[in-house]
Design a protein around this motif. Sequence first.
Motif, PDB file in Angstrom:
ATOM      1  N   LEU A   1      46.596  88.230  35.076  1.00  0.00           N
ATOM      2  CA  LEU A   1      45.248  88.773  34.867  1.00  0.00           C
ATOM      3  C   LEU A   1      44.263  87.670  34.470  1.00  0.00           C
ATOM      4  O   LEU A   1      43.148  87.597  34.992  1.00  0.00           O
ATOM      5  CB  LEU A   1      45.307  89.851  33.780  1.00  0.00           C
ATOM      6  CG  LEU A   1      43.982  90.529  33.445  1.00  0.00           C
ATOM      7  CD1 LEU A   1      43.428  91.266  34.642  1.00  0.00           C
ATOM      8  CD2 LEU A   1      44.139  91.475  32.267  1.00  0.00           C
TER       9      LEU A   1
ATOM     10  N   GLU B   1      43.125  85.714  37.428  1.00  0.00           N
ATOM     11  CA  GLU B   1      42.205  86.436  38.296  1.00  0.00           C
ATOM     12  C   GLU B   1      40.818  86.486  37.679  1.00  0.00           C
ATOM     13  O   GLU B   1      39.812  86.301  38.367  1.00  0.00           O
ATOM     14  CB  GLU B   1      42.731  87.848  38.545  1.00  0.00           C
ATOM     15  CG  GLU B   1      44.125  87.806  39.156  1.00  0.00           C
ATOM     16  CD  GLU B   1      44.398  88.918  40.135  1.00  0.00           C
ATOM     17  OE1 GLU B   1      44.082  90.070  39.798  1.00  0.00           O
ATOM     18  OE2 GLU B   1      44.918  88.623  41.223  1.00  0.00           O
ATOM     19  N   LEU B   2      40.756  86.727  36.362  1.00  0.00           N
ATOM     20  CA  LEU B   2      39.452  86.782  35.699  1.00  0.00           C
ATOM     21  C   LEU B   2      38.755  85.432  35.783  1.00  0.00           C
ATOM     22  O   LEU B   2      37.578  85.340  36.107  1.00  0.00           O
ATOM     23  CB  LEU B   2      39.617  87.207  34.231  1.00  0.00           C
ATOM     24  CG  LEU B   2      39.986  88.682  34.031  1.00  0.00           C
ATOM     25  CD1 LEU B   2      40.275  88.963  32.566  1.00  0.00           C
ATOM     26  CD2 LEU B   2      38.867  89.585  34.530  1.00  0.00           C
TER      27      LEU B   2
ATOM     28  N   MET C   1      37.504  84.794  39.247  1.00  0.00           N
ATOM     29  CA  MET C   1      36.400  85.701  39.575  1.00  0.00           C
ATOM     30  C   MET C   1      35.102  85.207  38.934  1.00  0.00           C
ATOM     31  O   MET C   1      34.084  85.081  39.611  1.00  0.00           O
ATOM     32  CB  MET C   1      36.721  87.117  39.093  1.00  0.00           C
ATOM     33  CG  MET C   1      35.587  88.098  39.317  1.00  0.00           C
ATOM     34  SD  MET C   1      36.058  89.807  39.023  1.00  0.00           S
ATOM     35  CE  MET C   1      36.005  89.895  37.243  1.00  0.00           C
ATOM     36  N   TYR C   2      35.153  84.896  37.639  1.00  0.00           N
ATOM     37  CA  TYR C   2      33.927  84.450  36.959  1.00  0.00           C
ATOM     38  C   TYR C   2      33.425  83.145  37.578  1.00  0.00           C
ATOM     39  O   TYR C   2      32.225  82.989  37.843  1.00  0.00           O
ATOM     40  CB  TYR C   2      34.164  84.247  35.461  1.00  0.00           C
ATOM     41  CG  TYR C   2      34.587  85.499  34.717  1.00  0.00           C
ATOM     42  CD1 TYR C   2      34.146  86.755  35.115  1.00  0.00           C
ATOM     43  CD2 TYR C   2      35.418  85.425  33.596  1.00  0.00           C
ATOM     44  CE1 TYR C   2      34.539  87.892  34.437  1.00  0.00           C
ATOM     45  CE2 TYR C   2      35.798  86.561  32.905  1.00  0.00           C
ATOM     46  CZ  TYR C   2      35.366  87.805  33.328  1.00  0.00           C
ATOM     47  OH  TYR C   2      35.751  88.925  32.666  1.00  0.00           O
TER      48      TYR C   2
END
Lengths: 533, 403, 47
Positions: free
Chosen positions: A313, A316-317, A320-321
């Motif tokens: 996770l 992915e965060l 993404m940011y």
Amino acid sequence: MSTTADQIAPAHDEHHAPRGLLRWLTTTNHKEIGTLYLVFSLTMFFVGGTMALIIRAELFQPGLQIVEPYFFNQMTTMHALVMIFGAVMPAFVGLANWLIPMMIGAPDMALPRMNNWSFWIMPFAFTLLLSTLFMDGGGPAGGWTLYPPLSLQTGAAFPFVILAIHMMGVSSVMGAINVIATILNLRAPGMTLMRMPLFVWTWLITAYLLIAVMPVLAGAVTMLLTDKYFGTSFFNAAGGGDPVMFQHIFWFFGHPEVYIMILPAFGIVSQIIPTFARKPLFGYASMVYATASIAFLSFIVWGHHMFTVGMPLAGELFFMYATMLIAVPTGVKVFNWMATMWRGSMTFETPMLFAVAFVVLFTIGGFSGLMLAIAPADFQYQDTYFVVAHFHYVLVPGAVFSIMAATYYWLPKWTGHMYDEKLGRLHFWCSAIGVNVLFFPQHFLGLAGMPRRIPDYALQFAGFNMISSIGAFLFGLSQLIFLWVVIKCIRGGEPAPAKPWEGAHGLEWTLPSPAPLHTFQTPPQIDPSEAHG
Amino acid sequence: MTANRPWRGARGMAAVGVPALWSSAAFANFQLNMTPGVTSVSHRIYELHMLIFWICVAIGIVVFGVMFWSIVHHRKSRGAVAAQFHESTKVELAWTVVPVLILVGMAIPATKTLVAMEDTADADLTIKVTGYQWKWRYDYLDEKVGGETLGFYSNLKTTPQQVYGDAPKDEHYLLEVDRPLVLPVGKKVRIVTTAADVIHSWWVPSLGWKRDAIPGFINESWTRIEQPGTYRGQCAELCGKDHGFMPIVIVAMNEPDYAKWLADTKAGLLAERDSATREWSRDELMAKGASVFQTCAACHQANGQGLPGMFPPLVAGQPFAAPEPLLAPLRERGFLDGAGNIHIGSVTQHAEIVMKGIPGTPMSAYAGQLSDVEIAAVLTYIRNSWGNTLGDVVQPAAIKALR
Amino acid sequence: MAEMATMTMSDDDLRARQRRGVRRTLLVLVLLVLAFYLGFIWLAAQR
């Protein structure tokens, strides 16, 4: 280091320059090498385009009509490799060769013999690559991303593909070294970094990206080779390796590679829009900083190509940011172009038409890019035609349109003739309409659930595929107009003045048209008010 | 899918006719947008997608609006005189900061959705999804049948005739399988994905996500389907020749229907296993073998002729030109004669190749994928088709003995 | 500004200075390329 000596006193080779083919084979002149690159790139553009038309012809309607699935996969793989490494990148290197020395007041590139070599590797690399289509088991069919274990199933072609990629990489790296060495060392006195035209700035940053990532690609494909033939297990789970690690390494190369294909385009558009708006570029300094920020961010966003591989996770965060952040400097660029046009005194010759289309259509590609950055939504978009539409919007009406804009813009300087404006506009409108009919429906196909890289599809996708294929043939055939305009312009036409565009600024326009073979053998005086247009 | 040449030639081209054109257009339903799906996660993803879409549209209207206004009004032909401004710290700062704020607004709901998707705890049942070239296998890890985990393969049901235009394409062309994955409605299903050969990606749009199936690794996801129905998807990661031909079908059932399906399936699998102990007739084996051979036909082709340089023919006497690493293992096993032609070796050797595969080549081991009956049938079929006249009848019991 | 110093240089001095600069740049960049190539293979081998 005798190579650098040539540029110190380049006049001497005028007397015994060979003629005919040998002249092109042995040339160390940046303008001739630039021409070679551009001609090569145009050739590859048509080769890769033919492959694209085979793909779109097969996808015209459901069922298999024209090619077999395995050959279809070879076409998608080859189309990508040829267009990226054979058409777009060499076109930008060709433009860099022609323009950078003229823009910074240098007599030639810093390393002219290496320059010759980096071009002449390319025809051999691509002959090798294309020849794999005729080998036992066919050419590479695992996608240009070469993901193992699938790419390891390639037949006899595999080592040839790897060698071809190595050769392209060596060529790009040598080209990049040359660009950096030229820009850092050969600027005319008074041409400070912050006075350089934006095309030079974007290429300087692009060249650094190339230096950093082409060796990484080389490393990745070397490991593929040893995995297949020398018993290593870098990417083989059964031997303790990890197939996902290849994807990490590949996209560490691959994402900066995307910007390698768009940053010089930003530079070109930043030259053209001020010329035809007759107004200085808005926010020169912020353009430079935005380019540098995009280049930096490109190194920390590779994971967004891999949201579905099962990252933790936190990963992915982070990706993404970081990916969403790219929208900020890219937005700054678009806003700056908008502000440059605002309250200008605009005319719309062909280069400007392509540049304006670039801004609009690239921005649409940027919007879909922003949507793709949102990791949860990407679980739907990933590997669908939505992605295909996205990257074609940034690469075709993005990178390719900018190259065409550049061609029309500098063609008078290169050939000494004006191109046929009527045909140029016809080419623009056919291309602009064709490219949207071709790629816009692909957004819908992706959202409706059509995966990419499939030779046949379910009936619910038939309508938009047919429209897309019609657009493909319109776009593809209209490039023949481009070919004709360029040939016509080389062969003759209205003589071009030194500065054919009323609003143009920059050192290249102080030279006569066509630009003589050797220019700025004594450094020019820089007029600070003329700097960067 | 089958022929051994890249181009389909004149017959294929002729199929691109006007009638075909109309018939396919009649099916086309121009779907424009993503499906909202049938799970809470897919609804959230759809809303996120629409939110960002409308934000992009709004920004687009502003930017393109300003641009086109200036394109119309600030033309030289309309007498516009160029201003000479070329920077403004305030404006530049504004269009750096405002996008950052918009992005933060997008990141918050995206983060929440992502966190919810990662939570695979408290699942009611677990399905293991395995990708193969080119089919899926589903294992119900909580269900046993005869001491083994309940599981089966799910193959494309669309026929090559439909693909090649020799038969009309039905409604679910390319999206139909012989055995769908059946799931209960309203239960939290944990789905673990992996693969046997290359990377695949398991995607059903109605569930809202896809997940890569990677050999040697296991990925976890979950879903809770809200309404009964049939949901279709496809492999989303290029996985070789027939990547476009390995669909996914989920049938979601209410609890009682699901329980009944589970019982029927278990009984069916037990009966299938029992049949392995009896003697099979040659005709039975040939008929069964022809259907099992569909698996082999992906590479060796429906006519057993293989693909030059890649997949050997299965017909005795046929030449096979290929790189030495492909030829050597065939020669060692007695399947290639001195002249470089195919020779069909002994039943035992033949069964060994099918069951254990040939390491280092695309021929994978089928001992785990095919039952004794299926292996016996397909061997019988190969050894007595396309001009092969070995006359053998291979019994399931013989295969069992080799295991 | 070092860049401004070149404004008053003779042509010969300028070319010599440029030649030294190109050599230095070439050396640094070639080393960078090798470092990235071998570095990434080394990193991958650590797993």
